[in-house]
Design a protein around this motif. Structure first.
Motif, PDB file in Angstrom:
ATOM      1  N   PRO A  10       0.798  -1.240   0.000  1.00  0.00           N
ATOM      2  CA  PRO A  10       0.000   0.000   0.000  1.00  0.00           C
ATOM      3  C   PRO A  10       0.825   1.282   0.000  1.00  0.00           C
ATOM      4  N   LYS A  11       2.007   1.255   0.613  1.00  0.00           N
ATOM      5  CA  LYS A  11       2.828   2.462   0.688  1.00  0.00           C
ATOM      6  C   LYS A  11       3.489   2.808  -0.648  1.00  0.00           C
ATOM      7  N   VAL A  12       3.497   1.869  -1.577  1.00  0.00           N
ATOM      8  CA  VAL A  12       4.060   2.134  -2.913  1.00  0.00           C
ATOM      9  C   VAL A  12       2.939   2.698  -3.780  1.00  0.00           C
ATOM     10  N   LYS A  13       2.955   3.988  -3.975  1.00  0.00           N
ATOM     11  CA  LYS A  13       1.862   4.674  -4.677  1.00  0.00           C
ATOM     12  C   LYS A  13       2.126   4.878  -6.162  1.00  0.00           C
ATOM     13  N   GLU A  14       3.382   4.831  -6.569  1.00  0.00           N
ATOM     14  CA  GLU A  14       3.716   5.061  -7.970  1.00  0.00           C
ATOM     15  C   GLU A  14       4.955   4.273  -8.354  1.00  0.00           C
ATOM     16  N   PHE A  15       5.172   4.133  -9.651  1.00  0.00           N
ATOM     17  CA  PHE A  15       6.326   3.404 -10.159  1.00  0.00           C
ATOM     18  C   PHE A  15       7.558   4.298 -10.099  1.00  0.00           C
ATOM     19  N   ASP A  16       8.467   3.971  -9.218  1.00  0.00           N
ATOM     20  CA  ASP A  16       9.761   4.645  -9.143  1.00  0.00           C
ATOM     21  C   ASP A  16      10.771   3.720  -9.803  1.00  0.00           C
ATOM     22  N   TRP A  17      11.122   4.018 -11.044  1.00  0.00           N
ATOM     23  CA  TRP A  17      11.929   3.084 -11.823  1.00  0.00           C
ATOM     24  C   TRP A  17      13.322   2.877 -11.240  1.00  0.00           C
ATOM     25  N   ALA A  18      13.858   3.892 -10.580  1.00  0.00           N
ATOM     26  CA  ALA A  18      15.170   3.731  -9.949  1.00  0.00           C
ATOM     27  C   ALA A  18      15.090   2.706  -8.818  1.00  0.00           C
ATOM     28  N   SER A  19      14.046   2.807  -7.992  1.00  0.00           N
ATOM     29  CA  SER A  19      13.859   1.853  -6.892  1.00  0.00           C
ATOM     30  C   SER A  19      13.554   0.458  -7.427  1.00  0.00           C
ATOM     31  N   ILE A  20      12.743   0.398  -8.471  1.00  0.00           N
ATOM     32  CA  ILE A  20      12.409  -0.892  -9.077  1.00  0.00           C
ATOM     33  C   ILE A  20      13.678  -1.569  -9.611  1.00  0.00           C
ATOM     34  N   HIS A  58      19.244  -0.948   1.203  1.00  0.00           N
ATOM     35  CA  HIS A  58      18.860   0.416   0.832  1.00  0.00           C
ATOM     36  C   HIS A  58      17.393   0.685   1.176  1.00  0.00           C
ATOM     37  N   PHE A  59      16.552  -0.358   1.085  1.00  0.00           N
ATOM     38  CA  PHE A  59      15.124  -0.199   1.369  1.00  0.00           C
ATOM     39  C   PHE A  59      14.884  -0.179   2.878  1.00  0.00           C
ATOM     40  N   ASN A  60      15.385  -1.171   3.582  1.00  0.00           N
ATOM     41  CA  ASN A  60      15.362  -1.209   5.044  1.00  0.00           C
ATOM     42  C   ASN A  60      16.092  -2.469   5.505  1.00  0.00           C
ATOM     43  N   PHE A  61      16.414  -2.509   6.783  1.00  0.00           N
ATOM     44  CA  PHE A  61      17.142  -3.653   7.333  1.00  0.00           C
ATOM     45  C   PHE A  61      16.318  -4.927   7.256  1.00  0.00           C
ATOM     46  N   LEU A  62      14.997  -4.810   7.449  1.00  0.00           N
ATOM     47  CA  LEU A  62      14.121  -5.985   7.421  1.00  0.00           C
ATOM     48  C   LEU A  62      14.213  -6.711   6.082  1.00  0.00           C
ATOM     49  N   THR A  63      14.216  -5.948   5.005  1.00  0.00           N
ATOM     50  CA  THR A  63      14.317  -6.539   3.665  1.00  0.00           C
ATOM     51  C   THR A  63      15.624  -7.301   3.499  1.00  0.00           C
ATOM     52  N   ALA A  64      16.729  -6.686   3.912  1.00  0.00           N
ATOM     53  CA  ALA A  64      18.040  -7.327   3.799  1.00  0.00           C
ATOM     54  C   ALA A  64      18.126  -8.569   4.670  1.00  0.00           C
ATOM     55  N   ALA A  65      17.571  -8.507   5.888  1.00  0.00           N
ATOM     56  CA  ALA A  65      17.621  -9.644   6.803  1.00  0.00           C
ATOM     57  C   ALA A  65      16.811 -10.814   6.259  1.00  0.00           C
ATOM     58  N   LEU A  66      15.637 -10.540   5.706  1.00  0.00           N
ATOM     59  CA  LEU A  66      14.809 -11.603   5.116  1.00  0.00           C
ATOM     60  C   LEU A  66      15.518 -12.244   3.924  1.00  0.00           C
ATOM     61  N   ALA A  67      16.180 -11.429   3.107  1.00  0.00           N
ATOM     62  CA  ALA A  67      16.907 -11.949   1.948  1.00  0.00           C
ATOM     63  C   ALA A  67      18.057 -12.849   2.389  1.00  0.00           C
ATOM     64  N   GLY A  73       8.570  -2.555   0.254  1.00  0.00           N
ATOM     65  CA  GLY A  73       7.613  -1.526  -0.122  1.00  0.00           C
ATOM     66  C   GLY A  73       6.845  -0.932   1.038  1.00  0.00           C
ATOM     67  N   ASN A  74       6.592  -1.737   2.081  1.00  0.00           N
ATOM     68  CA  ASN A  74       5.712  -1.293   3.166  1.00  0.00           C
ATOM     69  C   ASN A  74       6.420  -1.100   4.499  1.00  0.00           C
ATOM     70  N   ASP A  75       7.695  -1.490   4.547  1.00  0.00           N
ATOM     71  CA  ASP A  75       8.496  -1.356   5.773  1.00  0.00           C
ATOM     72  C   ASP A  75       7.938  -2.165   6.940  1.00  0.00           C
ATOM     73  N   ASP A  76       7.217  -3.233   6.644  1.00  0.00           N
ATOM     74  CA  ASP A  76       6.682  -4.077   7.708  1.00  0.00           C
ATOM     75  C   ASP A  76       6.355  -5.470   7.168  1.00  0.00           C
ATOM     76  N   LEU A  77       5.866  -6.330   8.049  1.00  0.00           N
ATOM     77  CA  LEU A  77       5.408  -7.671   7.655  1.00  0.00           C
ATOM     78  C   LEU A  77       3.928  -7.799   7.983  1.00  0.00           C
ATOM     79  N   SER A  78       3.146  -6.870   7.472  1.00  0.00           N
ATOM     80  CA  SER A  78       1.713  -6.870   7.732  1.00  0.00           C
ATOM     81  C   SER A  78       1.002  -7.960   6.939  1.00  0.00           C
ATOM     82  N   VAL A  79      -0.305  -8.062   7.136  1.00  0.00           N
ATOM     83  CA  VAL A  79      -1.082  -9.206   6.664  1.00  0.00           C
ATOM     84  C   VAL A  79      -0.996  -9.404   5.151  1.00  0.00           C
ATOM     85  N   GLY A  80      -0.931  -8.320   4.391  1.00  0.00           N
ATOM     86  CA  GLY A  80      -0.866  -8.461   2.933  1.00  0.00           C
ATOM     87  C   GLY A  80       0.332  -9.257   2.464  1.00  0.00           C
TER      88      GLY A  80
END
Length: 302
Positions: free
Chosen positions: A44-54, A118-127, A167-174
């Motif tokens: 939900p927090k990703v509102k538009e296509f940021d091609w650099a981030s993608i 670069h996105f957040n520590f949670l993303t890197a840790a999960l990877a 994208g959402n900086d969390d591990l919410s239900v989605g």
């Protein structure tokens, strides 16, 4: 079918490039990162296509996945050499040393994790966790027990959580809904592959089908069971995961429902026919299923 003859392809730049494509299992890696990227865009927090981030996310994901697949080929180089479909992989065929492959795996793994940080520590840790689980737990477990498929389904589904976390900086239900969707999808998908390549896998000592007797009615029933579980899970994106309710709309729900019923139908056909041809239909259906479902959810994002 991959060519089994050992060829000195690594003597040319094009040949070396082809060897690295085989080393990282490019098609598989692309599919894994595709599901992670769509999950990122569904947040939900990703509102538009940021091609650099993608682009950054895609590169980081490809590097981590490439590292995991490379370690897998180093560990399984002797068994890969025994199977027709894998004998031409560069480490198994002797065109690439384990030292070269290992160096690439380390550099790719570290580089990919740092990019995802670069996105957040949670993303890197999960990877990092996904890489470890796939390369060092699932890979050696394949020769021990068919429970390896269950274990392997976890790192196989983590890309959805990785994308959602980015994208959402969390591990919410989605994120967990997308994880469940990919988790249950993997069983009919992988068992269909194991059914088709049963002789090769058995010769290599892999235990991948749910029945110890191999391609049996029990294995087909298990495929049906997990494809049926996709039906209720496929409904959830309509109700949960978005800012104000579901992450996707009614059109996405209908497309996912049709895709789920088609998967069930192919698994039932496998049970009735009990042939490699029927297993191949399940496999190809599963290849089509995932991009269709994920793109339908994204196109109809709430």
């Amino acid at each position: 079918m991959e060519e089994t003859v050992k060829q000195p392809s690594s003597l040319t730049f094009a040949g070396k490039l082809q060897d690295y494509k085989l080393l990282i299992k490019f098609n598989l890696s692309f599919m894994v990162v595709f599901s992670a990227l769509i999950s990122y865009l569904l947040a939900p927090k990703v509102k538009e296509f940021d091609w650099a981030s993608i682009g950054l996310f895609f590169l980081g994901g490809m590097l981590v996945t490439a590292s995991a697949n490379t370690i897998n080929q180093i560990v399984e180089k002797d068994t890969d050499a025994l199977m027709k479909r894998t004998a031409n992989r560069p480490v198994a065929a002797g065109r690439m040393s384990t030292q070269e492959a290992g160096t690439f795996a380390v550099l790719a793994g570290i580089g990919g994790i740092l990019l995802l940080w670069h996105f957040n520590f949670l993303t890197a840790a999960l990877a990092a966790f996904s890489l470890f689980l796939y390369a060092f737990v699932y890979t050696p477990l394949k020769k021990v027990s068919s429970i390896s498929v269950l274990v392997g389904a976890i790192p196989g589904s983590l890309p959805c959580l990785i994308g959602w976390a980015a994208g959402n900086d969390d591990l919410s239900v989605g994120g967990w809904v997308l994880f469940a969707l990919q988790f249950f999808w993997q069983f009919p998908h992988f068992w269909a592959i194991a059914w088709i390549a049963h002789k090769d896998y058995t010769a290599a000592g892999f235990k991948l089908l749910p029945s110890n007797e191999g391609p049996t009615k029990y294995s087909a029933i298990q495929a049906i069971t997990y494809s049926l579980l996709l039906i209720p899970v496929g409904v959830l994106p309509y109700f949960v995961g978005g800012d104000n309710g579901g992450m996707s709309g009614i059109v996405g729900l209908m497309i996912v429902a049709i895709a789920n019923l088609a998967m069930v139908a192919q698994c039932v056909r496998l049970y009735r026919e009990m042939t490699v041809k029927a297993a191949r239909r399940v496999m190809f259906s599963s290849y089509i299923y995932l991009p269709v479902v994920l793109l339908a959810l994204l196109a109809n994002k709430a």
